[in-house]
Design an enzyme around this catalytic site. Sequence first.
Site, PDB file in Angstrom:
ATOM      1  CB  THR A  13      18.844  34.448  43.606  1.00 28.32           C
ATOM      2  OG1 THR A  13      18.966  35.322  44.740  1.00 28.32           O
ATOM      3  CG2 THR A  13      17.345  34.079  43.262  1.00 28.32           C
ATOM      4  CG  HIS A 108      26.527  41.317  32.582  1.00 32.93           C
ATOM      5  ND1 HIS A 108      27.080  41.805  33.412  1.00 32.93           N
ATOM      6  CD2 HIS A 108      25.899  42.275  31.964  1.00 32.93           C
ATOM      7  CE1 HIS A 108      27.195  43.132  33.517  1.00 32.93           C
ATOM      8  NE2 HIS A 108      26.485  43.363  32.534  1.00 32.93           N
ATOM      9  CG  ASP A 147      30.794  41.651  32.221  1.00 34.45           C
ATOM     10  OD1 ASP A 147      30.741  40.519  32.919  1.00 34.45           O
ATOM     11  OD2 ASP A 147      30.256  42.809  32.857  1.00 34.45           O
TER      12      ASP A 147
END
Length: 193
Positions: A13, A108, A147
């Site tokens: 997306t 994230h 992360d």
Amino acid sequence: MLKLGIMGSTRGTDLQAIINGIDNGSIDAQVNIVISNNKEAYILERAELNKLPFKFISDQEISREEFGNRATKVLKDNGVDFILLIGFMKILSTKFCREWSDKILNVHPSLLPKYAGGMNNKVHQQVLESGDLETGCTIHFVTEEVDQGPILIQKRCKVESSDTVNSLKERVQILEGEAFIEAINLLDKGSSA
């Protein structure tokens, strides 16, 4: 102009937001290659529909390091300056992260450090279960620790009492696309400075 390599495992997306940004002139970049470790991922179809080069690299029955070696070859063969991870559902090898140090951004779907290590719908579920009043997305540099890399951009939105995993994901994905546009502009300024 930044020459981008996109790596993704899902729908891509955010890739559409980047393509739209290139088309409308809000970013000075080009997508040189889209790579997926999932042959069925819509991100590959999205690349094809937009006439972008793409490549499936299987991560089955090979080590994480070998996958990284194959991806690096494809990225270098396509003249990539910078890598964007968009819904990429694989932890990259230490060697890959070091080789592309300061040249990889990940998105994230939370306000890191919250829910670090989580992926996709699981993160949105955690936000709802925790009763968080706000959430958003984080664009950060990729390091060997999942992360944990330096944060470049965070975008926020309220969590509504009526939210579901899907409604929250939809709003956060809009923020992700906006954040990638900002990030690419920051990187472009940095590379031309």
